[in-house]
Scaffold this motif. Structure first.
Motif, PDB file in Angstrom:
ATOM      1  N   UNK A  31      10.034 -16.127 -99.564  1.00 56.35           N
ATOM      2  CA  UNK A  31      10.644 -15.233 -98.591  1.00 56.35           C
ATOM      3  C   UNK A  31      10.635 -15.950 -97.253  1.00 56.35           C
ATOM      4  N   UNK A  32      11.807 -16.253 -96.728  1.00 55.87           N
ATOM      5  CA  UNK A  32      11.896 -17.015 -95.483  1.00 55.87           C
ATOM      6  C   UNK A  32      11.592 -16.130 -94.276  1.00 55.87           C
ATOM      7  N   UNK A  33      10.994 -16.735 -93.269  1.00 58.04           N
ATOM      8  CA  UNK A  33      10.774 -16.026 -92.009  1.00 58.04           C
ATOM      9  C   UNK A  33      12.102 -15.845 -91.290  1.00 58.04           C
ATOM     10  N   UNK A  34      12.306 -14.687 -90.711  1.00 57.95           N
ATOM     11  CA  UNK A  34      13.527 -14.447 -89.954  1.00 57.95           C
ATOM     12  C   UNK A  34      13.650 -15.369 -88.764  1.00 57.95           C
ATOM     13  N   UNK A  35      14.880 -15.787 -88.483  1.00 57.16           N
ATOM     14  CA  UNK A  35      15.212 -16.655 -87.351  1.00 57.16           C
ATOM     15  C   UNK A  35      14.614 -18.060 -87.497  1.00 57.16           C
ATOM     16  N   UNK A  36      14.373 -18.484 -88.715  1.00 61.44           N
ATOM     17  CA  UNK A  36      13.841 -19.835 -88.954  1.00 61.44           C
ATOM     18  C   UNK A  36      14.995 -20.816 -89.140  1.00 61.44           C
ATOM     19  N   UNK A  37      14.777 -22.082 -88.713  1.00 59.88           N
ATOM     20  CA  UNK A  37      15.859 -23.066 -88.798  1.00 59.88           C
ATOM     21  C   UNK A  37      15.313 -24.462 -88.551  1.00 59.88           C
ATOM     22  N   UNK A  38      16.127 -25.461 -88.945  1.00 58.61           N
ATOM     23  CA  UNK A  38      15.941 -26.864 -88.549  1.00 58.61           C
ATOM     24  C   UNK A  38      17.223 -27.311 -87.854  1.00 58.61           C
ATOM     25  N   UNK A  39      17.113 -27.695 -86.586  1.00 61.40           N
ATOM     26  CA  UNK A  39      18.286 -28.168 -85.826  1.00 61.40           C
ATOM     27  C   UNK A  39      17.801 -28.845 -84.550  1.00 61.40           C
ATOM     28  N   UNK A  40      18.588 -29.833 -84.067  1.00 65.26           N
ATOM     29  CA  UNK A  40      18.254 -30.488 -82.802  1.00 65.26           C
ATOM     30  C   UNK A  40      19.502 -30.629 -81.928  1.00 65.26           C
ATOM     31  N   UNK A  41      19.662 -29.706 -81.009  1.00 63.38           N
ATOM     32  CA  UNK A  41      20.483 -29.821 -79.806  1.00 63.38           C
ATOM     33  C   UNK A  41      21.995 -29.718 -80.002  1.00 63.38           C
ATOM     34  N   UNK A  42      22.582 -30.577 -80.826  1.00 65.19           N
ATOM     35  CA  UNK A  42      24.033 -30.771 -80.848  1.00 65.19           C
ATOM     36  C   UNK A  42      24.806 -29.452 -80.950  1.00 65.19           C
ATOM     37  N   UNK A  43      25.725 -29.245 -80.019  1.00 68.30           N
ATOM     38  CA  UNK A  43      26.626 -28.100 -80.074  1.00 68.30           C
ATOM     39  C   UNK A  43      26.018 -26.777 -79.661  1.00 68.30           C
ATOM     40  N   UNK A 176      16.104 -11.393 -91.213  1.00 63.15           N
ATOM     41  CA  UNK A 176      14.931 -11.266 -92.061  1.00 63.15           C
ATOM     42  C   UNK A 176      15.396 -11.014 -93.497  1.00 63.15           C
ATOM     43  N   UNK A 177      14.535 -11.316 -94.462  1.00 62.10           N
ATOM     44  CA  UNK A 177      14.761 -10.859 -95.817  1.00 62.10           C
ATOM     45  C   UNK A 177      15.354 -11.845 -96.796  1.00 62.10           C
ATOM     46  N   UNK A 178      15.667 -13.071 -96.373  1.00 66.09           N
ATOM     47  CA  UNK A 178      16.201 -14.039 -97.324  1.00 66.09           C
ATOM     48  C   UNK A 178      15.122 -14.443 -98.322  1.00 66.09           C
ATOM     49  N   UNK A 179      15.464 -14.377 -99.603  1.00 66.82           N
ATOM     50  CA  UNK A 179      14.575 -14.828-100.670  1.00 66.82           C
ATOM     51  C   UNK A 179      15.302 -15.899-101.472  1.00 66.82           C
ATOM     52  N   UNK A 180      14.606 -16.985-101.760  1.00 65.71           N
ATOM     53  CA  UNK A 180      15.172 -18.099-102.516  1.00 65.71           C
ATOM     54  C   UNK A 180      14.250 -18.398-103.688  1.00 65.71           C
TER      55      UNK A 180
END
Length: 204
Positions: A31-43, A176-180
């Motif tokens: 179950x992923x944490x809400x508002x989680x991400x991997x990103x750096x700057x661009x755009x 919130x709520x994504x499950x993989x």
């Protein structure tokens, strides 16, 4: 691909452990944490490094495959494989929701992130396998849906001397709520050629 060995979920290491992880005979559900991400700057102008990744060693000459169920609903829901050197140098590749359609894509980050996508609406709700293969100064990213042929997704640079790790990842940037459910995590030898027809993937 031949020569793949299962990775014990418990022996890999979490980067940003998710709120809930369940392991059963069918695999690993996150179950992923809400508002989680991997990103750096661009755009977008922001830096995010709080997505979830379960990582094992990824030395030169190795490949890692991850299989998961691609059942996503909201913008930017995503899962697949991460290759990680550090917070400024990494690759993520897999399925991401964009404009209401699942897309196959990759983000390659070397200080700044880029992003490439290709729509795969026919992959929705089906098992997807993403493979990263490290040889020389490059990582080759391939993917397929169930038992279909492999597709080349990306060829990206990676310092041959860099200490890297790789494994399943998921993020939920908008909700919130994504499950993989991850159903496979294996490692083995790197591909011997760039094009799938030259490396004879299993079953084809």
């Amino acid at each position: 691909m031949d020569g793949q060995r299962a990775v014990d979920w418990a022996r890999a290491t979490w980067l940003n452990p998710p709120p809930t992880v369940t392991v059963d005979d069918g695999g690993l559900e996150v179950a992923a944490r809400g508002r989680s991400d991997f990103w750096r700057t661009t755009g977008y102008g922001f830096v995010r490094d709080d997505g979830h990744a379960l990582l094992t060693a990824f030395p030169a000459g190795a490949a890692v495959e991850v299989t998961f169920l691609a059942r996503f609903d909201e913008l930017y829901d995503q899962a697949g494989v991460m290759v990680r050197v550090d917070e400024r140098n990494w690759i993520k590749a897999g399925i991401e929701m964009s404009d209401g359609v699942p897309h196959l894509g990759a983000v390659v980050t070397r200080e700044l992130s880029d992003w490439s996508l290709s729509p795969v609406p026919e992959w929705a709700g089906r098992h997807v396998t993403v493979r990263v293969s490290r040889a020389g100064d490059a990582v080759t990213v391939r993917a397929r849906c169930e038992d279909r042929p492999w597709r080349l997704v990306r060829l990206a640079p990676l310092d041959p001397d860099a200490a890297a790790s790789a494994g399943p990842f998921c993020c939920s940037p908008q909700r919130e709520g994504l499950r993989v459910r991850f159903t496979g995590f294996t490692t083995g030898p790197a591909d011997t050629a760039l094009h799938a027809e030259q490396v004879h993937p299993a079953g084809h």
